[in-house]
Write an enzyme that holds these catalytic residues in place. Structure first.
Site, PDB file in Angstrom:
ATOM      1  N   THR A 133       0.812  -1.206   0.000  1.00 50.06           N
ATOM      2  CA  THR A 133       0.000   0.000   0.000  1.00 50.06           C
ATOM      3  C   THR A 133       0.854   1.269   0.000  1.00 50.06           C
ATOM      4  O   THR A 133       2.000   1.252   0.479  1.00 50.06           O
ATOM      5  CB  THR A 133      -0.912  -0.012   1.257  1.00 50.06           C
ATOM      6  OG1 THR A 133      -1.500   1.271   1.425  1.00 50.06           O
ATOM      7  CG2 THR A 133      -0.112  -0.309   2.521  1.00 50.06           C
ATOM      8  N   ASP A 134       0.259   2.372  -0.470  1.00 50.60           N
ATOM      9  CA  ASP A 134       0.944   3.672  -0.389  1.00 50.60           C
ATOM     10  C   ASP A 134       1.019   4.173   1.057  1.00 50.60           C
ATOM     11  O   ASP A 134       1.767   5.112   1.348  1.00 50.60           O
ATOM     12  CB  ASP A 134       0.258   4.714  -1.283  1.00 50.60           C
ATOM     13  CG  ASP A 134      -1.224   4.926  -0.980  1.00 50.60           C
ATOM     14  OD1 ASP A 134      -1.742   4.311  -0.031  1.00 50.60           O
ATOM     15  OD2 ASP A 134      -1.865   5.726  -1.700  1.00 50.60           O
ATOM     16  N   GLU A 135       0.242   3.551   1.963  1.00 51.60           N
ATOM     17  CA  GLU A 135       0.200   4.066   3.339  1.00 51.60           C
ATOM     18  C   GLU A 135       1.532   3.881   4.069  1.00 51.60           C
ATOM     19  O   GLU A 135       1.785   4.524   5.085  1.00 51.60           O
ATOM     20  CB  GLU A 135      -0.949   3.414   4.121  1.00 51.60           C
ATOM     21  CG  GLU A 135      -2.266   3.620   3.385  1.00 51.60           C
ATOM     22  CD  GLU A 135      -3.514   3.344   4.193  1.00 51.60           C
ATOM     23  OE1 GLU A 135      -3.455   3.391   5.431  1.00 51.60           O
ATOM     24  OE2 GLU A 135      -4.549   3.073   3.572  1.00 51.60           O
ATOM     25  N   TYR A 159      -1.773  -0.507  10.918  1.00 51.71           N
ATOM     26  CA  TYR A 159      -1.904  -1.186   9.615  1.00 51.71           C
ATOM     27  C   TYR A 159      -0.708  -0.854   8.717  1.00 51.71           C
ATOM     28  O   TYR A 159      -0.039  -1.746   8.186  1.00 51.71           O
ATOM     29  CB  TYR A 159      -3.214  -0.779   8.930  1.00 51.71           C
ATOM     30  CG  TYR A 159      -3.255  -1.104   7.452  1.00 51.71           C
ATOM     31  CD1 TYR A 159      -3.258  -2.424   7.002  1.00 51.71           C
ATOM     32  CD2 TYR A 159      -3.291  -0.087   6.480  1.00 51.71           C
ATOM     33  CE1 TYR A 159      -3.287  -2.731   5.647  1.00 51.71           C
ATOM     34  CE2 TYR A 159      -3.317  -0.382   5.123  1.00 51.71           C
ATOM     35  CZ  TYR A 159      -3.319  -1.705   4.710  1.00 51.71           C
ATOM     36  OH  TYR A 159      -3.331  -2.001   3.364  1.00 51.71           O
ATOM     37  N   LYS A 163       2.279  -3.321   7.219  1.00 52.51           N
ATOM     38  CA  LYS A 163       2.563  -3.505   5.796  1.00 52.51           C
ATOM     39  C   LYS A 163       4.007  -3.084   5.492  1.00 52.51           C
ATOM     40  O   LYS A 163       4.695  -3.724   4.684  1.00 52.51           O
ATOM     41  CB  LYS A 163       1.587  -2.706   4.935  1.00 52.51           C
ATOM     42  CG  LYS A 163       0.146  -3.191   4.975  1.00 52.51           C
ATOM     43  CD  LYS A 163      -0.081  -4.583   4.415  1.00 52.51           C
ATOM     44  CE  LYS A 163       0.081  -4.663   2.921  1.00 52.51           C
ATOM     45  NZ  LYS A 163      -0.357  -6.010   2.406  1.00 52.51           N
ATOM     46  N   PRO A 214     -20.978   9.407   8.002  1.00 52.29           N
ATOM     47  CA  PRO A 214     -20.013   9.927   8.981  1.00 52.29           C
ATOM     48  C   PRO A 214     -18.650  10.254   8.375  1.00 52.29           C
ATOM     49  O   PRO A 214     -17.781   9.392   8.244  1.00 52.29           O
ATOM     50  CB  PRO A 214     -19.887   8.762   9.980  1.00 52.29           C
ATOM     51  CG  PRO A 214     -20.132   7.537   9.142  1.00 52.29           C
ATOM     52  CD  PRO A 214     -21.062   7.930   8.031  1.00 52.29           C
TER      53      PRO A 214
END
Ligand code: NAD
Ligand code: TYD
Length: 370
Positions: A133-135, A159, A163, A214
């Site tokens: 992921t880019d995260e 998370y 990763k 939300p």
């Protein structure tokens, strides 16, 4: 002909990848391995399992004996590794599961594949694709350039940290043992079969049911949206044509604020109800059923802790090396995705029963309007 293991094949991207792979490379033998956590659903794979177009195994990537048995039996020459705990909010409330699967599970899978390919003298021809992921790169400021493959790792959620750890393990296996692995880091996906705990399906389903939408914080956070079909074709490309040991960033160049995304979902639902009066009977609680707008449901709530402000992917290495681009623009793909959820009500009703309700209470019960 390849023997392919797809881990996490009953998840959102996994299901899409199985269908895309089956269509693009019909002679490959596909085996799906999935632990069938809350995020999994095999409904779309059932016809393929029934007619033996794919094999399906319920199991954990962290189970070393099972992994070895599967490699011995199927002699995999390709691994597309997607199995993971994938939801940031859940990683905040229960980080341990993320370390178990994303770090230790990935280690077990890597080691089994390495041992098997070494013993079979297949290190030159086999391929292990680690889907990340880019995260892992952290958060961008408004004027920062998009993430490239050499951006530093600065994960901000459990998370993202899990990763990042697994990416480092893959890199170390390449450098130390000559593992024939590749890594992709991609931006936020959307499209069919996404679990309704994630932004886009959650907002679609809440709007149809007339529940508040939300938005965390002030909704100015930016994600770079990638249609899952573009992602899956990129994955199939990288595993066959990528250079082992390389990382490829994959992103749709669709940076949008959350506020904009939710407004677009509302507009797409409003337009669908205007075009099809039968929807008002199916979803009587939706504001669009009374010719009002779903935008009236938008509600700004307590922010996510450590909420990354902006992600953006620079995919120019992928585009340069493979001469391919990404086809689905966000303003086309999003209304199509809304339509998919309108057309697949039994699927999301099934997924949102039981344990899902407990999650909604846990994640949103404490959030106050801001
Ligand atoms: P998902 O949560 O929908 O699916 C993950 C699948 O992995 C589920 O079917 C689950 O049952 C399975 N799984 C979990 N733990 C397992 C274990 N121990 N053993 C075997 N299977 C297990 O996730 P997704 O959105 O399809 O993401 C797939 C991959 O892509 C993940 O690695 C994720 O980090 C990565 N990714 C996703 C996105 C996105 O926007 N969805 C973006 C970038 C990267
Ligand atoms: P999400 O789909 O959880 O993906 P990620 O956190 O991996 O990017 O969330 C996408 C964005 O939407 C993120 O900025 C958080 C925000 N968000 C909300 O505002 N409200 C919600 O109910 C959810 C689930 C997400």
């Amino acid at each position: 002909m390849q023997s392919v293991l797809i881990t996490g094949g009953a998840g959102f991207i996994g299901q899409n990848l199985v269908h895309a792979w089956r269509a693009a490379r019909p002679t490959d033998r596909l085996t799906v391995l999935d632990a069938m956590t809350y995020a999994a659903n095999v409904r779309s794979l059932e016809p393929l399992i029934a007619d033996r177009s794919i094999g399906f195994v319920k199991g954990d990537i962290g189970d070393a004996a099972l992994m070895q048995r599967l490699f011995d039996q199927h002699k995999f020459s390709r691994v597309a590794h997607l199995a993971a705990e994938s939801h940031v909010d859940r990683s905040i409330s229960d980080p341990e599961a993320f370390l178990q699967t994303n770090v230790l599970g990935t280690f077990t899978l890597l080691k089994t594949a390495l041992d098997h390919w070494r013993a079979a003298a297949k290190l030159d021809t086999a391929r292990f694709l680690h889907v990340s992921t880019d995260e892992v790169y952290g958060s961008l400021g408004p004027a920062d350039p998009a993430f490239t493959e050499s951006s530093p790792y600065r994960p901000n959620s459990p998370y993202a940290a899990s990763k990042a750890s697994s990416d480092h393990l893959v890199r170390a296996f390449v450098a130390t043992y000559g593992m024939p692995a590749l890594i992709t880091n991609c931006s936020n996906n959307y499209g069919p079969y996404q679990h309704p705990e994630k932004l886009i399906p959650l907002m679609i389903i809440h709007a149809l049911e007339g529940k508040p939408l939300p938005i965390y914080g002030d909704g100015s956070n930016i994600r770079d949206w990638l249609h899952v079909s573009d992602h899956c074709s990129a994955l199939m490309h990288v595993i066959e044509h990528g250079r082992t040991g390389e990382t490829y960033n994959v992103g749709g160049r669709n940076e949008r604020t959350n506020r904009y995304v939710v407004s677009l979902i509302c507009d797409a639902i409003d337009a669908a109800f205007a075009a099809d009066p039968a929807l008002a009977t199916r979803f009587p609680s939706c504001p669009a059923a009374a010719a009002s707008s779903c935008r009236t449901l938008i509600s700004y709530v307590t922010d996510r802790p450590g909420h990354d402000h902006r992600y953006a992917i620079d995919a120019s290495k992928f585009v340069r090396e493979f001469g391919r681009n990404f086809d689905v623009g966000f303003e086309t793909g999003l209304p199509q995705t809304v339509q998919w959820y309108l057309d697949h009500e039994p699927w999301w009703r099934d997924v949102t029963s039981g344990a899902y309700k407990a999650w909604i209470e846990q994640n949103y019960g404490f959030r106050r309007a801001v």
